[in-house]
Design an enzyme around this catalytic site. Structure first.
Site, PDB file in Angstrom:
ATOM      1  N   THR A  45       0.827  -1.203   0.000  1.00 58.03           N
ATOM      2  CA  THR A  45       0.000   0.000   0.000  1.00 58.03           C
ATOM      3  C   THR A  45       0.865   1.258   0.000  1.00 58.03           C
ATOM      4  O   THR A  45       0.549   2.237  -0.685  1.00 58.03           O
ATOM      5  CB  THR A  45      -0.928   0.015   1.226  1.00 58.03           C
ATOM      6  OG1 THR A  45      -1.585  -1.237   1.334  1.00 58.03           O
ATOM      7  CG2 THR A  45      -1.971   1.105   1.094  1.00 58.03           C
ATOM      8  N   TYR A 108     -13.031  -4.988   0.939  1.00 61.61           N
ATOM      9  CA  TYR A 108     -14.349  -4.605   0.442  1.00 61.61           C
ATOM     10  C   TYR A 108     -15.359  -5.753   0.407  1.00 61.61           C
ATOM     11  O   TYR A 108     -16.498  -5.582   0.803  1.00 61.61           O
ATOM     12  CB  TYR A 108     -14.271  -3.939  -0.957  1.00 61.61           C
ATOM     13  CG  TYR A 108     -15.555  -3.219  -1.324  1.00 61.61           C
ATOM     14  CD1 TYR A 108     -15.859  -1.992  -0.772  1.00 61.61           C
ATOM     15  CD2 TYR A 108     -16.466  -3.797  -2.196  1.00 61.61           C
ATOM     16  CE1 TYR A 108     -17.042  -1.338  -1.071  1.00 61.61           C
ATOM     17  CE2 TYR A 108     -17.653  -3.157  -2.511  1.00 61.61           C
ATOM     18  CZ  TYR A 108     -17.942  -1.932  -1.948  1.00 61.61           C
ATOM     19  OH  TYR A 108     -19.115  -1.298  -2.248  1.00 61.61           O
ATOM     20  N   TYR A 134      -1.359 -10.256   5.597  1.00 61.19           N
ATOM     21  CA  TYR A 134      -1.319  -8.878   6.083  1.00 61.19           C
ATOM     22  C   TYR A 134      -2.673  -8.553   6.687  1.00 61.19           C
ATOM     23  O   TYR A 134      -3.678  -8.487   5.983  1.00 61.19           O
ATOM     24  CB  TYR A 134      -0.979  -7.962   4.910  1.00 61.19           C
ATOM     25  CG  TYR A 134      -0.939  -6.473   5.184  1.00 61.19           C
ATOM     26  CD1 TYR A 134      -0.899  -5.947   6.475  1.00 61.19           C
ATOM     27  CD2 TYR A 134      -0.898  -5.585   4.116  1.00 61.19           C
ATOM     28  CE1 TYR A 134      -0.852  -4.590   6.690  1.00 61.19           C
ATOM     29  CE2 TYR A 134      -0.847  -4.207   4.321  1.00 61.19           C
ATOM     30  CZ  TYR A 134      -0.823  -3.714   5.607  1.00 61.19           C
ATOM     31  OH  TYR A 134      -0.775  -2.359   5.820  1.00 61.19           O
ATOM     32  N   ARG A 139      -8.149  -0.902   6.732  1.00 68.12           N
ATOM     33  CA  ARG A 139      -8.219  -0.686   5.285  1.00 68.12           C
ATOM     34  C   ARG A 139      -9.079  -1.730   4.577  1.00 68.12           C
ATOM     35  O   ARG A 139      -9.535  -1.492   3.467  1.00 68.12           O
ATOM     36  CB  ARG A 139      -6.819  -0.696   4.670  1.00 68.12           C
ATOM     37  CG  ARG A 139      -6.017   0.586   4.884  1.00 68.12           C
ATOM     38  CD  ARG A 139      -4.725   0.547   4.078  1.00 68.12           C
ATOM     39  NE  ARG A 139      -3.898   1.742   4.266  1.00 68.12           N
ATOM     40  CZ  ARG A 139      -3.852   2.777   3.443  1.00 68.12           C
ATOM     41  NH1 ARG A 139      -4.618   2.783   2.360  1.00 68.12           N
ATOM     42  NH2 ARG A 139      -3.053   3.808   3.682  1.00 68.12           N
ATOM     43  N   LYS A 162       1.941  -9.862   9.069  1.00 63.61           N
ATOM     44  CA  LYS A 162       2.079  -8.429   9.294  1.00 63.61           C
ATOM     45  C   LYS A 162       0.859  -7.996  10.080  1.00 63.61           C
ATOM     46  O   LYS A 162      -0.268  -8.022   9.575  1.00 63.61           O
ATOM     47  CB  LYS A 162       2.185  -7.659   7.973  1.00 63.61           C
ATOM     48  CG  LYS A 162       2.296  -6.142   8.185  1.00 63.61           C
ATOM     49  CD  LYS A 162       2.385  -5.379   6.874  1.00 63.61           C
ATOM     50  CE  LYS A 162       2.465  -3.872   7.139  1.00 63.61           C
ATOM     51  NZ  LYS A 162       2.495  -3.076   5.890  1.00 63.61           N
ATOM     52  N   ILE A 203       7.383  -4.139   9.864  1.00 65.17           N
ATOM     53  CA  ILE A 203       7.256  -3.738   8.463  1.00 65.17           C
ATOM     54  C   ILE A 203       6.923  -2.263   8.518  1.00 65.17           C
ATOM     55  O   ILE A 203       5.810  -1.876   8.852  1.00 65.17           O
ATOM     56  CB  ILE A 203       6.203  -4.579   7.724  1.00 65.17           C
ATOM     57  CG1 ILE A 203       6.613  -6.060   7.758  1.00 65.17           C
ATOM     58  CG2 ILE A 203       6.051  -4.095   6.281  1.00 65.17           C
ATOM     59  CD1 ILE A 203       5.659  -6.996   7.041  1.00 65.17           C
TER      60      ILE A 203
END
Length: 292
Positions: A45, A108, A134, A139, A162, A203
């Site tokens: 990202t 989404y 992740y 998000r 992550k 990270i």
């Protein structure tokens, strides 16, 4: 540790036409390796992956691998909210020669925990290199729960996570249920607390500008110098927060440009930092001696 202590979620440098600037990329990679990055996460990202084509990402993977050589591992961002696409693109990245994959949880479409398990399993089964899920519900609107991570940890090449969920209770539960799964903080300001829970490292976004300091914080903690680690964390804390005062990677690109590591602008829908953000970044960078 497969990936080291500091993995930098690398920005993608653009030229004035917003094409990938490969000369700037080389300078950026040299800077990151020199300041403590063990692994480079490419096309995550922070690298503006939503606005990069698959062809651009593969070109980036090749270039980063060639520039870094054996000095740093290359972790490729290959996840999407389509399992089929994620599988196919992960296989293409493996063919290019990347060392490992970062796969974001599907965004989404909000799959169930069983759907998440099957998604990551399908990707891991399709490649031979390590896969890192992740977890970033802020998000994606979905959390990979500790019980699901424990199931995933039973798959041989799912070796780390992550963790950007911001929930230390769930991080603790993951450590209990999956003690062999390496945990990397996905949020700079949470790195020190996660180290206390057995985390391997971070990270990082802030490592673009304070990589050496973050490396020292982690090393100090692991050597038992917890007070020293705390002091470094507190020294860097305001910068950590400033780099996320508006949407990442807008502030970190501004910060890099300010310290003399040119990375250009951003592709829409992201746009340049406003004056207030730039002023805040200048203030924090001056405090840390990064600019005059």
């Amino acid at each position: 540790m497969i990936f080291g202590q500091v993995i930098t979620a690398m920005v993608t440098p653009f030229d004035k036409d917003l094409s990938i600037d490969y000369n700037a990329l080389e300078k950026l990679i040299e800077h990151l390796i020199a300041t403590g990055s063990d692994t480079l996460l490419v096309a995550g990202t922070t690298g503006e992956s939503p606005t990069l084509s698959d062809a651009e990402k593969l070109d980036l993977f090749r270039a980063c691998k060639e520039i870094a050589g054996k000095r740093a591992k290359i972790m490729a961002g290959t996840g999407s909210n389509s399992t089929i696409h994620s599988v196919e693109f992960s296989q293409e990245a493996e063919k290019v020669g990347v060392d490992c994959l970062l796969v974001v949880s599907p965004y989404y479409n909000k799959p169930t925990q069983e759907g998440l398990y099957r998604h990551f399993k399908a990707i891991a089964d399709a490649v031979d290199i390590p896969v890192v899920p992740y977890n970033i519900p802020g998000r994606t609107a979905v959390t990979i729960e500790p019980e699901t991570l424990a199931r995933l940890a039973e798959i041989k090449n799912i070796v780390a996570v992550k963790d950007a969920a911001g929930n230390l209770e769930k991080t603790s539960k993951t450590r209990l249920l999956a003690p062999n799964l390496e945990i990397y903080s996905g949020d700079d300001s949470m790195t020190l607390p996660m180290l206390a829970l057995g985390g391997q490292g971070v990270i990082s976004v802030a490592s673009h500008v304070v990589g050496s300091e973050i490396k020292q914080m982690i090393t100090s903690f692991k050597e038992g110098k917890t007070k020293e680690a705390e002091e470094i964390h507190l020294k860097l804390f305001d910068l950590f927060k400033a780099l996320f005062v508006i949407t990442n990677p807008i502030p970190v690109k501004a910060a890099l440009n300010l310290i003399g590591i040119p990375v250009g602008g951003l592709r829409l829908p992201l746009c340049e930092a406003d004056e207030k953000t730039v002023a805040l970044l200048k203030s924090e960078l001056k405090k840390l001696g990064k600019i005059e």
